[in-house]
Scaffold this active site. Structure first.
Site, PDB file in Angstrom:
ATOM      1  N   GLY A  16       0.782  -1.221   0.043  1.00 26.56           N
ATOM      2  CA  GLY A  16      -0.190  -0.082   0.100  1.00 26.56           C
ATOM      3  C   GLY A  16       0.953   1.283   0.023  1.00 26.56           C
ATOM      4  N   ALA A  17       1.847   1.207  -0.869  1.00 23.50           N
ATOM      5  CA  ALA A  17       2.924   2.191  -0.762  1.00 23.50           C
ATOM      6  C   ALA A  17       2.823   3.685  -1.674  1.00 23.50           C
ATOM      7  CB  ALA A  17       3.995   1.577  -1.327  1.00 23.50           C
ATOM      8  N   TYR A 148     -14.640  -3.672   9.371  1.00 24.26           N
ATOM      9  CA  TYR A 148     -13.148  -3.414   9.237  1.00 24.26           C
ATOM     10  C   TYR A 148     -12.662  -3.585  10.606  1.00 24.26           C
ATOM     11  CZ  TYR A 148      -9.326   0.020   9.737  1.00 24.26           C
ATOM     12  OH  TYR A 148      -8.104   0.550   9.913  1.00 24.26           O
TER      13      TYR A 148
END
Lengths: 237, 102
Positions: A16-17, A148
């Protein structure tokens, strides 16, 4: 200080960069002399000390291929930061099944797949640091975040057990649980709700990415080889 | 079926990798009869995990196929593929065959 790249420098992978916390961590660790590899679903600019892969962490074959490339080109992996994650705030009564499935796919399965493949490479050098992402939403039993928070609660248990399984291989596994931070993840959450959440913290301010980086710095330093299976909740939650 | 000689060599190469990590007393002999799991084996569970990972990697190098050995079929099989080196070799041979047939 940016150091010249050498084969002796540790290699760090962050998922998730492309934006938010991941983007910050890429810069943070390049500046600290790591050879940084990142991935996200969409392309991101590469630069000195940073290589980007367009990889969805839920795509097992793609993750395997990326780790294979890291093994071939760098010969090692020292640190994995499982930052990739998604959220969707909604009433439990209204949450579509596909949304729930997608959240678990990215947050839990993505972390699991990356951990497994990274640990296989890390064990070759009997050294590794894995940092997963939990959330204060689990500890605070946050309404509207049932799916979540549950996906991240699974990360806590996974972290604790992975720590025990991987300890004989010289790999530590820990997790950081951030408070709300100004990123896309909480973009759709109302300001009033965020404020109420902050009031439940011991330290009543919004989190900053540097708070997260500080915990990760601690987990991955060589001296932290006796620290594993731990989850640090920010803000005193 | 895959070339059995090449497969045996790949399995033995994985055994070599495992043995490098083991003390002398518990090393696995390169023989199809060598026990891996259950009576007669001195391996810890983590050693067996390491061997399976090495076998998957050696098979990929030798045959260019990506197999997953410890799947549900292997774990629930009445005749465990992890009892001996020979049983593991036969099981892996079947996995390669299935992969190449699909």
């Amino acid at each position: 200080m940016i150091m010249n790249q050498t084969n002796q420098q540790p290699v760090l992978l962050v998922t998730g960069a492309r934006k938010g916390i991941g983007e910050y961590l890429v810069t943070h660790y390049v500046q600290r002399g790591y050879r940084v590899v990142g991935c996200s679903r969409k392309a991101a600019a590469e630069r000195d000390g940073y290589r980007h892969f367009c990889v969805d962490v839920t795509d097992e074959d793609a993750v395997k291929q990326m780790l294979g490339t890291i093994a071939e080109e760098y010969g090692r992996l020292d640190v994995l930061i499982n930052n990739a994650g998604i959220a969707s705030m909604n009433s439990l009564l209204l949450t579509p099944t596909d949304t729930a499935r997608t959240i678990f796919e990215t947050n839990f399965m993505g972390t699991f797949i990356a951990c497994r493949e990274a640990a296989r490479l890390m064990k070759k050098h009997s050294f590794g640091r894995i940092v997963n992402f939990a959330t204060v939403a689990s500890a605070l039993k946050l309404e509207g975040e049932a799916v979540y928070a549950s996906s991240k609660a699974a990360i806590v248990t996974f972290t604790e057990i992975a720590a025990r399984e991987l300890a004989p291989l010289g790999i530590t596994v820990n997790a950081v649980a951030p408070t709300p931070i100004e990123t896309d993840l909480i973009r759709s959450v109302g300001a009033e709700k965020i404020e109420r959440l902050i009031q439940r913290q011991a330290i009543k301010r919004i989190g900053e990415i540097r708070d997260v980086a500080n915990v990760i710095d601690f987990f991955i330093r060589p001296e932290s080889d006796f620290v594993t299976g731990q989850v640090i909740f920010l803000g005193g939650v | 079926m895959p070339d059995q000689e090449r497969l045996t060599q790949a399995i033995y190469a994985a055994v070599d990798e495992l043995n490098e990590q083991l003390p002398k007393g518990v090393r696995v002999a390169k023989s199809l009869d060598s026990p891996l799991y259950g009576p007669g084996s001195n391996l810890e569970s983590i050693d067996l995990v390491n061997l399976i990972i090495e076998v998957e990697e050696k098979v990929k190098e030798a045959f260019g196929v990506s197999i997953t050995i410890a799947d549900d079929r292997a774990m629930s099989s009445q005749n465990s593929p992890f009892v001996t080196v020979g049983a593991l070799t036969n099981y892996v041979s079947g996995l390669i065959h299935d992969y190449e047939s699909n």
